[in-house]
Design a protein around this motif. Structure first.
Motif, PDB file in Angstrom:
ATOM      1  N   UNK A  20       0.820  -1.209   0.000  1.00 31.96           N
ATOM      2  CA  UNK A  20       0.000   0.000   0.000  1.00 31.96           C
ATOM      3  C   UNK A  20       0.854   1.260   0.000  1.00 31.96           C
ATOM      4  N   UNK A  21       0.268   2.414  -0.350  1.00 34.75           N
ATOM      5  CA  UNK A  21       1.024   3.666  -0.301  1.00 34.75           C
ATOM      6  C   UNK A  21       1.404   4.027   1.125  1.00 34.75           C
ATOM      7  N   UNK A  22       2.529   4.698   1.256  1.00 35.44           N
ATOM      8  CA  UNK A  22       3.072   5.098   2.555  1.00 35.44           C
ATOM      9  C   UNK A  22       3.148   6.620   2.560  1.00 35.44           C
ATOM     10  N   UNK A  23       2.081   7.268   2.994  1.00 27.99           N
ATOM     11  CA  UNK A  23       2.014   8.728   2.975  1.00 27.99           C
ATOM     12  C   UNK A  23       1.606   9.238   4.356  1.00 27.99           C
ATOM     13  N   UNK A  24       1.932  10.516   4.623  1.00 26.86           N
ATOM     14  CA  UNK A  24       1.641  11.084   5.924  1.00 26.86           C
ATOM     15  C   UNK A  24       1.706  12.596   5.916  1.00 26.86           C
ATOM     16  N   UNK A  25       2.059  13.193   7.046  1.00 24.32           N
ATOM     17  CA  UNK A  25       2.030  14.650   7.177  1.00 24.32           C
ATOM     18  C   UNK A  25       2.945  15.380   6.205  1.00 24.32           C
ATOM     19  N   UNK A  26       4.098  14.823   5.890  1.00 20.34           N
ATOM     20  CA  UNK A  26       5.020  15.508   4.978  1.00 20.34           C
ATOM     21  C   UNK A  26       4.393  15.664   3.597  1.00 20.34           C
ATOM     22  N   UNK A 194      12.742   4.483 -17.129  1.00 17.14           N
ATOM     23  CA  UNK A 194      11.339   4.757 -16.850  1.00 17.14           C
ATOM     24  C   UNK A 194      11.013   4.339 -15.423  1.00 17.14           C
ATOM     25  N   UNK A 195      10.286   5.208 -14.701  1.00 16.10           N
ATOM     26  CA  UNK A 195       9.827   4.893 -13.343  1.00 16.10           C
ATOM     27  C   UNK A 195       8.308   5.021 -13.271  1.00 16.10           C
ATOM     28  N   UNK A 196       7.716   4.267 -12.363  1.00 15.11           N
ATOM     29  CA  UNK A 196       6.287   4.371 -12.068  1.00 15.11           C
ATOM     30  C   UNK A 196       6.105   4.873 -10.642  1.00 15.11           C
ATOM     31  N   UNK A 197       5.126   5.754 -10.477  1.00 17.60           N
ATOM     32  CA  UNK A 197       4.750   6.234  -9.145  1.00 17.60           C
ATOM     33  C   UNK A 197       3.307   5.851  -8.831  1.00 17.60           C
ATOM     34  N   UNK A 198       2.899   4.695  -9.330  1.00 11.94           N
ATOM     35  CA  UNK A 198       1.582   4.162  -9.018  1.00 11.94           C
ATOM     36  C   UNK A 198       1.451   3.957  -7.502  1.00 11.94           C
ATOM     37  N   UNK A 199       0.222   3.781  -7.033  1.00 11.42           N
ATOM     38  CA  UNK A 199      -0.007   3.710  -5.594  1.00 11.42           C
ATOM     39  C   UNK A 199       0.670   2.562  -4.891  1.00 11.42           C
ATOM     40  N   UNK A 200       1.040   1.500  -5.622  1.00  5.51           N
ATOM     41  CA  UNK A 200       1.664   0.339  -4.972  1.00  5.51           C
ATOM     42  C   UNK A 200       3.182   0.333  -5.094  1.00  5.51           C
ATOM     43  N   UNK A 201       3.769   1.355  -5.714  1.00  8.24           N
ATOM     44  CA  UNK A 201       5.205   1.347  -5.957  1.00  8.24           C
ATOM     45  C   UNK A 201       5.991   1.794  -4.725  1.00  8.24           C
ATOM     46  N   UNK A 202       7.308   1.760  -4.853  1.00  6.96           N
ATOM     47  CA  UNK A 202       8.195   2.073  -3.724  1.00  6.96           C
ATOM     48  C   UNK A 202       7.917   3.474  -3.182  1.00  6.96           C
ATOM     49  N   UNK A 203       7.577   4.415  -4.066  1.00  4.51           N
ATOM     50  CA  UNK A 203       7.047   5.723  -3.686  1.00  4.51           C
ATOM     51  C   UNK A 203       5.975   6.090  -4.694  1.00  4.51           C
ATOM     52  N   UNK A 204       5.057   6.968  -4.302  1.00  9.32           N
ATOM     53  CA  UNK A 204       3.895   7.216  -5.139  1.00  9.32           C
ATOM     54  C   UNK A 204       3.609   8.698  -5.313  1.00  9.32           C
ATOM     55  N   UNK A 205       2.992   9.028  -6.442  1.00 11.05           N
ATOM     56  CA  UNK A 205       2.372  10.337  -6.637  1.00 11.05           C
ATOM     57  C   UNK A 205       0.877  10.126  -6.871  1.00 11.05           C
ATOM     58  N   UNK A 206       0.321   9.065  -6.316  1.00  8.12           N
ATOM     59  CA  UNK A 206      -1.045   8.599  -6.534  1.00  8.12           C
ATOM     60  C   UNK A 206      -1.107   7.882  -7.872  1.00  8.12           C
ATOM     61  N   UNK A 207      -0.910   8.580  -8.942  1.00  5.09           N
ATOM     62  CA  UNK A 207      -0.612   7.996 -10.241  1.00  5.09           C
ATOM     63  C   UNK A 207       0.460   8.887 -10.846  1.00  5.09           C
ATOM     64  N   UNK A 208       1.252   8.338 -11.729  1.00  3.78           N
ATOM     65  CA  UNK A 208       2.311   9.143 -12.326  1.00  3.78           C
ATOM     66  C   UNK A 208       3.509   8.309 -12.671  1.00  3.78           C
ATOM     67  N   UNK A 254       3.421  15.908  -4.100  1.00  2.00           N
ATOM     68  CA  UNK A 254       3.352  14.666  -3.333  1.00  2.00           C
ATOM     69  C   UNK A 254       4.610  13.834  -3.558  1.00  2.00           C
ATOM     70  N   UNK A 255       5.053  13.754  -4.806  1.00  6.73           N
ATOM     71  CA  UNK A 255       6.257  12.997  -5.118  1.00  6.73           C
ATOM     72  C   UNK A 255       7.503  13.563  -4.478  1.00  6.73           C
ATOM     73  N   UNK A 256       7.598  14.865  -4.387  1.00 10.46           N
ATOM     74  CA  UNK A 256       8.783  15.478  -3.763  1.00 10.46           C
ATOM     75  C   UNK A 256       8.885  15.075  -2.292  1.00 10.46           C
ATOM     76  N   UNK A 257       7.753  15.031  -1.611  1.00 11.10           N
ATOM     77  CA  UNK A 257       7.770  14.597  -0.210  1.00 11.10           C
ATOM     78  C   UNK A 257       8.141  13.123  -0.113  1.00 11.10           C
ATOM     79  N   UNK A 258       7.603  12.305  -1.012  1.00 10.53           N
ATOM     80  CA  UNK A 258       7.933  10.883  -1.009  1.00 10.53           C
ATOM     81  C   UNK A 258       9.422  10.662  -1.272  1.00 10.53           C
ATOM     82  N   UNK A 259       9.981  11.420  -2.196  1.00  8.83           N
ATOM     83  CA  UNK A 259      11.392  11.251  -2.543  1.00  8.83           C
ATOM     84  C   UNK A 259      12.292  11.540  -1.341  1.00  8.83           C
ATOM     85  N   UNK A 260      11.919  12.499  -0.524  1.00  8.53           N
ATOM     86  CA  UNK A 260      12.702  12.826   0.673  1.00  8.53           C
ATOM     87  C   UNK A 260      12.658  11.693   1.692  1.00  8.53           C
TER      88      UNK A 260
END
Length: 388
Positions: A20-26, A194-208, A254-260
């Motif tokens: 599942x996606x791993x998102x939070x306050x950041x 090529x990278x995927x930022x789908x919701x199940x990937x190592x990091x996500x942008x929701x889709x992207x 969203x992706x910038x926060x995930x990348x950090x």
């Protein structure tokens, strides 16, 4: 019957998902800031920054944020010349998007089997395939290498074989952001990555997704196609067919926060991989696919089971975990077995078929910690004990 939460029989245990996606306050903070900035359309400073930051992380000069990993792969193939009358070599063990993107260009996918120990493309099959295609007058526009479960393909061997044949490599690292091969980041080996930022990937942008390369001409071409190939004039002028593929500025935030947070998320997945490896180390006939690859981001941990030795099948474990509301998934059904691609040329050894028949991907997400992780391992250990 579900396992119970915290020992209270009145409280059902929550479902545990595969990845599942791993998102939070950041993530929330940067998304809100992007919305308040007014840059809600598919352009803006967060998108520009996200492209630079991902490219820098991968060690490439240029990045292009798009709506999905599939869109990135489609654009990458177009820029290296895939199209009607050409073929693209694709691993048969992959998600269908890899093969579908080839067909979007009008090219024909030709499938190649995998190495049984890693699931990645079997490089030994390529030289004879290239010779065969050349004798038949077929032009190979590209080889797509897929980094399965975050473990990189064998680029030390793959790149020279493709270079000798004059065939560019497109690296499908949809699952491998943060992985390395011989100290070099995944996504940096091909003409484009090529990278995927789908919701199940190592990091996500929701889709992207994102396309990266050191070749500014290729990225510029892909960028133009991603915005409907609009000509640089005041009115709408289009001399070729383009696509609506750009990533939005809000999702880029969203992706910038995930990348950090990426390194921490990778470490938690690696800890799960190590725990699975320890659990199955003494189980006859069971092994972790690609175990021992220190450079993998461990996006998914997949178990391979020899039922004749183990006395049970991978799907027996999957059914047991499902009964406790724990999600698993078979390893990919090979492309040469998919109804939509059946009948296409394929060079197979049976390795991918065996992995599909005997493999199971286990819960691997970076949110799987504490009591939830303990629950997965306790229930899995109970299954192994009953089948000892």
């Amino acid at each position: 019957m579900s396992d119970q939460c915290c020992g209270d029989p009145t409280v059902p245990a929550r479902r545990i998902h595969l990845s599942p996606p791993d998102v939070g306050p950041a993530e929330e903070a940067l998304v809100v800031a992007a919305m308040r900035s007014g840059w809600v359309a598919p352009a803006g400073p967060d998108l520009d920054a996200f492209e630079r930051e991902v490219a820098s992380r991968v060690g490439c000069g240029h990045g292009l944020g798009v709506s999905s990993g599939t869109a990135a792969l489609h654009l990458a193939l177009l820029t290296v010349g895939a199209g009607p009358g050409t073929v693209v070599v694709v691993p048969t063990l992959t998600f269908v998007a890899t093969a579908n993107a080839v067909t979007y260009t009008g090219a024909e996918p030709v499938f190649v089997d995998c190495e049984p120990t890693t699931g990645n493309l079997d490089v030994d099959l390529l030289p004879d395939l290239f010779d065969n295609l050349r004798r038949r007058g077929r032009r190979v526009a590209a080889v797509v290498a897929v980094d399965i479960n975050g473990a990189c393909a064998d680029y030390h061997r793959l790149l020279p074989v493709c270079a000798a044949a004059g065939v560019p490599v497109v690296e499908d690292s949809a699952q491998a952001l943060g992985s390395t091969y011989e100290g070099r980041p995944a996504g940096s080996f091909g003409r484009l990555g090529v990278f995927s930022f789908n919701g199940n990937k190592i990091m996500t942008t929701s889709s992207g997704g994102m396309l990266v390369s050191d070749d500014p001409t290729l990225v510029s071409r892909a960028r133009r196609l991603s915005t409907q190939a609009r000509e640089p004039v005041a009115h709408y002028e289009h001399r070729e067919v383009g696509y609506n593929y750009r990533l939005s500025n809000v999702l880029a935030a969203l992706g910038r926060a995930q990348l950090r947070r990426l390194d921490g998320m990778i470490e938690r997945r690696r800890a799960l991989r190590e725990r699975y490896a320890k659990l199955f180390a003494s189980v006859p006939g069971a092994r972790i696919l690609g175990d021992g690859d220190a450079g993998s981001n461990c996006w998914l941990t997949s178990l391979v089971v020899d039922p004749a030795t183990a006395g049970w099948r991978a799907d027996d474990l999957g059914e047991h975990l499902a009964a406790h509301d724990i999600e698993t998934r078979p390893i990919y059904k090979p492309m040469h077995r998919q109804p939509t691609h059946r009948g296409r040329q394929a060079v197979v050894t049976g390795a991918a078929d065996r992995l599909f028949a005997t493999g199971l991907s286990l819960p691997s997400g970076s949110t799987l910690v504490g009591a939830d992780a303990d629950r997965v391992f306790r229930i899995t250990a109970g299954f192994l004990e009953r089948h000892r």
